[in-house]
Scaffold this motif. Structure first.
Motif, PDB file in Angstrom:
ATOM      1  N   LEU A  17       5.801  22.166 -30.914  1.00 43.87           N
ATOM      2  CA  LEU A  17       6.844  21.406 -29.839  1.00 43.87           C
ATOM      3  C   LEU A  17       6.400  20.095 -29.395  1.00 43.87           C
ATOM      4  CD1 LEU A  17       8.612  22.818 -28.082  1.00 43.87           C
ATOM      5  CD2 LEU A  17       7.420  23.667 -26.663  1.00 43.87           C
ATOM      6  N   ASN A  18       7.298  19.369 -29.810  1.00 41.01           N
ATOM      7  CA  ASN A  18       6.932  17.640 -29.887  1.00 41.01           C
ATOM      8  C   ASN A  18       7.436  17.168 -28.091  1.00 41.01           C
ATOM      9  OD1 ASN A  18       6.053  17.109 -32.385  1.00 41.01           O
ATOM     10  ND2 ASN A  18       8.231  17.671 -32.634  1.00 41.01           N
ATOM     11  N   LYS A  19       7.458  16.337 -27.449  1.00 42.59           N
ATOM     12  CA  LYS A  19       7.192  15.816 -26.346  1.00 42.59           C
ATOM     13  C   LYS A  19       9.028  15.769 -26.368  1.00 42.59           C
ATOM     14  CE  LYS A  19       6.219  12.156 -23.161  1.00 42.59           C
ATOM     15  NZ  LYS A  19       5.894  11.044 -22.934  1.00 42.59           N
ATOM     16  N   GLU A  21      11.185  18.535 -26.460  1.00 46.65           N
ATOM     17  CA  GLU A  21      12.025  19.324 -26.957  1.00 46.65           C
ATOM     18  C   GLU A  21      11.628  20.445 -25.677  1.00 46.65           C
ATOM     19  OE1 GLU A  21      11.661  19.312 -31.313  1.00 46.65           O
ATOM     20  OE2 GLU A  21       9.697  20.135 -30.250  1.00 46.65           O
ATOM     21  N   ARG A  22      13.113  21.162 -26.059  1.00 46.40           N
ATOM     22  CA  ARG A  22      13.240  22.573 -24.890  1.00 46.40           C
ATOM     23  C   ARG A  22      12.601  23.607 -25.744  1.00 46.40           C
ATOM     24  NH1 ARG A  22      16.765  21.453 -19.986  1.00 46.40           N
ATOM     25  NH2 ARG A  22      16.784  19.347 -19.749  1.00 46.40           N
ATOM     26  N   ALA A  23      11.746  24.909 -25.074  1.00 51.16           N
ATOM     27  CA  ALA A  23      11.730  26.694 -25.877  1.00 51.16           C
ATOM     28  C   ALA A  23      12.244  26.928 -24.619  1.00 51.16           C
ATOM     29  CB  ALA A  23      10.752  26.136 -25.967  1.00 51.16           C
ATOM     30  N   LYS A  50      10.168  29.301 -29.898  1.00 54.28           N
ATOM     31  CA  LYS A  50      10.920  28.052 -30.723  1.00 54.28           C
ATOM     32  C   LYS A  50      11.548  28.350 -31.649  1.00 54.28           C
ATOM     33  CE  LYS A  50      12.714  23.178 -30.080  1.00 54.28           C
ATOM     34  NZ  LYS A  50      13.854  23.355 -29.671  1.00 54.28           N
ATOM     35  N   TYR A  51      12.533  27.540 -32.667  1.00 59.02           N
ATOM     36  CA  TYR A  51      12.578  27.805 -34.143  1.00 59.02           C
ATOM     37  C   TYR A  51      11.916  28.981 -34.061  1.00 59.02           C
ATOM     38  CZ  TYR A  51      10.442  23.352 -33.475  1.00 59.02           C
ATOM     39  OH  TYR A  51      10.666  21.897 -33.146  1.00 59.02           O
TER      40      TYR A  51
END
Length: 66
Positions: A17-19, A21-23, A50-51
């Motif tokens: 989960l990159n800076k 990004e939302r989950a 996420k994903y």
């Protein structure tokens, strides 16, 4: 940050989960293994999806949307 299969820095990495990004999350803190992240020692974890993957991320670096 890494989405892990359990609340431990030794948990298996499931996704990244990159800076910025939302989950999705139930907005509930969980307490598990200790870690140092963002300059803080803590045991707080957040369950996220996420994903298509559901797992745990460290809680000290997570921001809730306004």
């Amino acid at each position: 940050m890494v989405i892990r299969d359990r609340m431990s820095v030794n948990g298996t990495a499931l996704a990244q989960l990159n800076k910025g990004e939302r989950a999705t999350s139930p907005c509930q803190m969980y307490y598990g293994g200790s870690y140092t992240k963002c300059g803080i020692i803590s045991t707080r974890w957040v369950k996220v999806t996420k994903y298509g993957v559901t797992g745990y991320v460290v809680g000290t670096c997570v921001k809730q949307p306004a």
